[in-house]
Design a protein around this motif. Structure first.
Motif, PDB file in Angstrom:
ATOM      1  N   THR A 190       0.794  -1.225   0.000  1.00  0.00           N
ATOM      2  CA  THR A 190       0.000   0.000   0.000  1.00  0.00           C
ATOM      3  C   THR A 190       0.829   1.278   0.000  1.00  0.00           C
ATOM      4  OG1 THR A 190      -0.126  -0.157   2.419  1.00  0.00           O
ATOM      5  CG2 THR A 190      -1.937  -1.125   1.162  1.00  0.00           C
ATOM      6  N   LEU A 191       2.040   1.230   0.552  1.00  0.00           N
ATOM      7  CA  LEU A 191       2.861   2.436   0.645  1.00  0.00           C
ATOM      8  C   LEU A 191       3.149   3.072  -0.719  1.00  0.00           C
ATOM      9  CD1 LEU A 191       4.406   4.376   2.480  1.00  0.00           C
ATOM     10  CD2 LEU A 191       6.393   2.842   2.315  1.00  0.00           C
ATOM     11  N   PRO A 192       3.424   2.300  -1.791  1.00  0.00           N
ATOM     12  CA  PRO A 192       3.684   2.945  -3.082  1.00  0.00           C
ATOM     13  C   PRO A 192       2.560   3.835  -3.573  1.00  0.00           C
ATOM     14  CG  PRO A 192       4.380   0.656  -3.155  1.00  0.00           C
ATOM     15  CD  PRO A 192       3.648   0.840  -1.856  1.00  0.00           C
ATOM     16  N   VAL A 193       1.316   3.474  -3.265  1.00  0.00           N
ATOM     17  CA  VAL A 193       0.206   4.321  -3.685  1.00  0.00           C
ATOM     18  C   VAL A 193       0.291   5.664  -2.982  1.00  0.00           C
ATOM     19  CG1 VAL A 193      -2.303   4.526  -3.819  1.00  0.00           C
ATOM     20  CG2 VAL A 193      -1.211   2.310  -4.131  1.00  0.00           C
ATOM     21  N   PHE A 194       0.646   5.641  -1.707  1.00  0.00           N
ATOM     22  CA  PHE A 194       0.814   6.891  -0.972  1.00  0.00           C
ATOM     23  C   PHE A 194       1.944   7.727  -1.559  1.00  0.00           C
ATOM     24  CE2 PHE A 194       2.973   9.226   2.468  1.00  0.00           C
ATOM     25  CZ  PHE A 194       1.951  10.083   2.835  1.00  0.00           C
ATOM     26  N   LEU A 195       3.036   7.080  -1.931  1.00  0.00           N
ATOM     27  CA  LEU A 195       4.210   7.802  -2.412  1.00  0.00           C
ATOM     28  C   LEU A 195       4.054   8.301  -3.849  1.00  0.00           C
ATOM     29  CD1 LEU A 195       7.060   5.512  -1.014  1.00  0.00           C
ATOM     30  CD2 LEU A 195       6.263   7.692  -0.076  1.00  0.00           C
ATOM     31  N   VAL A 210       8.297  -7.925 -13.824  1.00  0.00           N
ATOM     32  CA  VAL A 210       8.766  -7.992 -12.438  1.00  0.00           C
ATOM     33  C   VAL A 210       8.346  -9.312 -11.791  1.00  0.00           C
ATOM     34  CG1 VAL A 210       8.517  -6.966 -10.141  1.00  0.00           C
ATOM     35  CG2 VAL A 210       8.849  -5.493 -12.135  1.00  0.00           C
ATOM     36  N   LEU A 211       7.113  -9.730 -12.035  1.00  0.00           N
ATOM     37  CA  LEU A 211       6.624 -10.969 -11.440  1.00  0.00           C
ATOM     38  C   LEU A 211       7.331 -12.194 -12.025  1.00  0.00           C
ATOM     39  CD1 LEU A 211       2.884 -10.106 -11.045  1.00  0.00           C
ATOM     40  CD2 LEU A 211       4.301 -11.155  -9.272  1.00  0.00           C
ATOM     41  N   LEU A 212       7.651 -12.150 -13.312  1.00  0.00           N
ATOM     42  CA  LEU A 212       8.391 -13.271 -13.896  1.00  0.00           C
ATOM     43  C   LEU A 212       9.790 -13.381 -13.276  1.00  0.00           C
ATOM     44  CD1 LEU A 212       7.351 -12.964 -17.653  1.00  0.00           C
ATOM     45  CD2 LEU A 212       6.709 -14.787 -16.046  1.00  0.00           C
ATOM     46  N   LEU A 213      10.426 -12.229 -13.020  1.00  0.00           N
ATOM     47  CA  LEU A 213      11.728 -12.244 -12.356  1.00  0.00           C
ATOM     48  C   LEU A 213      11.608 -12.798 -10.935  1.00  0.00           C
ATOM     49  CD1 LEU A 213      14.727 -11.555 -12.203  1.00  0.00           C
ATOM     50  CD2 LEU A 213      14.078  -9.196 -11.616  1.00  0.00           C
ATOM     51  N   PHE A 214      10.563 -12.369 -10.217  1.00  0.00           N
ATOM     52  CA  PHE A 214      10.341 -12.867  -8.856  1.00  0.00           C
ATOM     53  C   PHE A 214      10.081 -14.373  -8.871  1.00  0.00           C
ATOM     54  CE2 PHE A 214       7.436 -13.622  -5.209  1.00  0.00           C
ATOM     55  CZ  PHE A 214       8.319 -13.291  -4.188  1.00  0.00           C
ATOM     56  N   PHE A 262       7.027  -4.204  -2.943  1.00  0.00           N
ATOM     57  CA  PHE A 262       7.009  -2.748  -3.084  1.00  0.00           C
ATOM     58  C   PHE A 262       7.032  -2.336  -4.565  1.00  0.00           C
ATOM     59  CE2 PHE A 262       9.075   1.389  -3.432  1.00  0.00           C
ATOM     60  CZ  PHE A 262       8.331   2.149  -2.531  1.00  0.00           C
ATOM     61  N   VAL A 263       7.875  -2.986  -5.357  1.00  0.00           N
ATOM     62  CA  VAL A 263       7.972  -2.649  -6.782  1.00  0.00           C
ATOM     63  C   VAL A 263       6.665  -2.963  -7.499  1.00  0.00           C
ATOM     64  CG1 VAL A 263       9.143  -3.198  -8.947  1.00  0.00           C
ATOM     65  CG2 VAL A 263      10.472  -2.935  -6.853  1.00  0.00           C
ATOM     66  N   SER A 274       1.391  -0.894  -9.784  1.00  0.00           N
ATOM     67  CA  SER A 274      -0.064  -0.786  -9.627  1.00  0.00           C
ATOM     68  C   SER A 274      -0.479   0.640  -9.315  1.00  0.00           C
ATOM     69  CB  SER A 274      -0.538  -1.726  -8.518  1.00  0.00           C
ATOM     70  OG  SER A 274      -0.247  -3.074  -8.834  1.00  0.00           O
ATOM     71  N   ALA A 275       0.346   1.348  -8.528  1.00  0.00           N
ATOM     72  CA  ALA A 275       0.032   2.733  -8.163  1.00  0.00           C
ATOM     73  C   ALA A 275      -0.025   3.630  -9.389  1.00  0.00           C
ATOM     74  CB  ALA A 275       1.079   3.263  -7.179  1.00  0.00           C
ATOM     75  N   PHE A 276       0.864   3.405 -10.350  1.00  0.00           N
ATOM     76  CA  PHE A 276       0.865   4.229 -11.556  1.00  0.00           C
ATOM     77  C   PHE A 276      -0.270   3.867 -12.504  1.00  0.00           C
ATOM     78  CE2 PHE A 276       5.048   5.517 -10.199  1.00  0.00           C
ATOM     79  CZ  PHE A 276       5.139   6.820 -10.680  1.00  0.00           C
ATOM     80  N   ALA A 277      -0.865   2.701 -12.328  1.00  0.00           N
ATOM     81  CA  ALA A 277      -1.970   2.286 -13.195  1.00  0.00           C
ATOM     82  C   ALA A 277      -3.337   2.683 -12.637  1.00  0.00           C
ATOM     83  CB  ALA A 277      -1.927   0.772 -13.403  1.00  0.00           C
ATOM     84  N   MET A 278      -3.476   2.769 -11.318  1.00  0.00           N
ATOM     85  CA  MET A 278      -4.795   2.920 -10.707  1.00  0.00           C
ATOM     86  C   MET A 278      -5.564   4.172 -11.146  1.00  0.00           C
ATOM     87  SD  MET A 278      -4.008   1.495  -6.861  1.00  0.00           S
ATOM     88  CE  MET A 278      -5.618   1.929  -6.237  1.00  0.00           C
TER      89      MET A 278
END
Length: 539
Positions: free
Chosen positions: A57-62, A90-94, A113-114, A119-123
């Motif tokens: 959730t923190l990335p949305v705040f930032l 990113v998920l494929l790397l994870f 976080f990444v 997701s924050a930039f898409a919402m």
């Protein structure tokens, strides 16, 4: 003609994106189950476990504010395509790191976080494209269906994620989430749409667009009230979301399957609450329902804290889901009503920033409280705090924006300077002269206070009005804007409600013509005149 709740499905692009986002949301909830449960195996610290929710959730705040500005300034479809591809990569790397066993607690938090950042930039862009997918008369139904999609995913995703996690491991759930993002990107690539951006004025710079969004939020009373409610509710309700893995493992003595079932109960409660909310709106006000939702959240926290049985835990999840969707829906509608189109993505981003910032702070805070006083007492404290905040937030009313028409009125004609003025030249000083009878002075003062809010909200960096001591009844309003193009944007932003307010003020003006208006800019180095007067002008 009555519009069906399912009317948006008549439009193929809405249906395609709805299905794609449903799949993606299911994948996201599967990953949430995975990350939360994996952390319980990497660390037994309540703080570290609660930090998984905080990292989400923190990335949305930032990043919500720059994301909202980008959503207003650039092609939203292209922005969404690139964010979905980024999230899949990113998920494929994870997934690969999980496969080779190179994930520790901090690696998990970093990737969480990444992913939250993407997701924050898409919402904001997701919310802003909905009016382009369906006709205006079905927009409300489309928003409701999007909410139902999220909650269907919340009901299916956790249980499916828990099952796959138990059967095939974390690698499988992370990989499937990556594929779900690629499905959304494919649907967006299939959607061919024309760009509708108005090119009459140059695009705002990112920093200036962000300042404009903050300025609007600061001076908009309907949006401020909504943000206060959001801060209070989500700060408290975040406790059982962040601590749910511990509730499943320690309080209810269960495994990943039970954790997924609890999340499913929350999702089922949310879907049920979505259908219950319209019934409640027929009998209760929005503010009353918000109080009910907060009270039910307290009940859910107490059931989680002292239930001690899986069935009671599921009941707590169900009631928590009902209260959660009620609060989210009421606050989202209130935020939408407070926003004109020109700042919608930024305003919604600020709303999301407050919501997710409160959840991130709450997650970290309740994790610390749990370490100090224990899980049950921490959940009790979160519920009681929610109750204590009810009388404080009750005086901030929701849905105030429904009384305003933010449709652009276009009633200000463009100024006509006698010399060329570049777009970046400024600051700009605008003055209006009013003639007011003594009998109308009190009403004039009240209206001017309301006018100040609209001037500052739409771009004024300074505002004031003064009375001429040598000419009784002559008043001068003045406001400054940072540049000439910023003032031209004010002309584009003035709304129907602003026009009605202006008409009330002009009706008090004692004169044969409209109030005299002048525009002035800072002097040019080359010795150009200091002011550019334009009289008898509707701004």
């Amino acid at each position: 003609m009555t519009v069906s709740a399912f009317s948006p499905f008549k439009h193929r692009i809405f249906t395609m994106l709805w299905i794609a986002t449903l799949v993606s949301n299911i994948g996201t909830w599967m990953f949430n189950v995975t990350s939360g449960w994996v952390m319980t195996g990497l660390s037994s610290s309540p703080v570290m476990i609660s930090m998984v929710q905080a990292a989400t959730t923190l990335p949305v705040f930032l990043f919500a504010l720059p994301a909202g500005a980008l959503g207003d300034l650039f092609d939203r479809r292209k922005l969404l395509i690139w964010t979905q591809i980024f999230l899949a990569a990113v998920l494929l790397l994870f997934t690969a790191l999980l496969w080779i066993g190179s994930v520790n607690a901090w690696t998990l938090l970093l990737f969480t976080f990444v992913i939250g950042t993407g997701s924050a930039f898409a919402m904001p862009a997701w919310q802003a494209i909905v009016p382009r997918l369906v006709p205006r008369d079905t927009l409300s139904s489309a928003i409701v269906l999007n909410g139902i999609s999220m909650n269907i995913a919340r009901a299916i995703g956790p249980a499916l994620g828990g099952f796959i996690l138990a059967a095939a491991g974390a690698v499988a759930t992370a990989f499937l989430d990556a594929i779900s993002y690629l499905a959304v990107a494919a649907a967006l690539l299939w959607w061919r749409t024309s760009t509708t951006q108005d090119n009459a004025l140059p695009r705002e710079r990112l920093a200036g667009a962000m300042r404009a969004g903050i300025r609007f939020a600061f001076h908009s009373r309907p949006l401020r009230h909504t943000l206060i409610h959001a801060l209070a509710f989500f700060m408290c309700a975040s406790a059982y979301w962040a601590l749910l893995p511990l509730i499943a493992k320690d309080t209810l003595q269960g495994g990943p399957s039970l954790y997924g079932i609890l999340l499913t109960a929350l999702g089922i409660g949310a879907v049920s609450g979505a259908f219950l909310l319209p019934v409640m709106r027929k009998h209760f006000s929005t503010n009353t329902i918000m109080i009910v939702a907060t009270t039910v959240t307290t009940l859910s926290s107490l059931l989680f804290a002292y239930g001690g049985h899986a069935v009671i835990g599921m009941a707590a999840g169900f009631t928590g889901g009902v209260s959660w969707i009620m609060a989210v829906s009421l606050l989202s509608v209130s935020a939408q009503m407070a926003l004109p189109d020109w700042v919608r993505a930024r305003g919604l981003a600020i709303f999301q920033m407050v919501v997710f910032g409160a959840m991130a702070a709450g997650s970290l805070g309740w994790g610390q409280v749990t370490e100090m006083i224990g899980l049950s007492k921490a959940l009790t404290a979160s519920g009681l705090l929610a109750l204590l905040l009810i009388p404080i937030t009750a005086r901030f009313k929701l849905n105030l924006g429904e009384h305003h028409d933010y449709t652009a009125s276009g009633h200000w004609s463009d100024p006509a300077p006698v010399i060329p003025v570049s777009h970046d030249h400024g600051p700009v000083l605008v003055t209006l002269e009013y003639r007011i009878d003594d009998a109308d002075r009190a009403a004039f003062y009240v209206l001017m206070q309301e006018l100040e809010i609209t001037r500052r909200r739409d771009g004024a960096i300074q505002w004031g009005f003064f009375e001429d001591v040598e000419d009784h009844g002559r008043f001068i309003e003045m406001f400054t804007v940072e540049s000439w193009v910023a003032h031209l944007r004010q002309h584009a932003r003035v709304s129907v409600s602003d026009k009605l307010l202006q008409n009330k003020i002009f009706a008090l003006h004692r004169g044969e013509t409209s109030p005299r208006v002048t525009h002035a800019v800072a002097p040019h180095i080359g010795g150009h005149p200091k002011t550019i007067p334009k009289t008898h002008h509707d701004l």
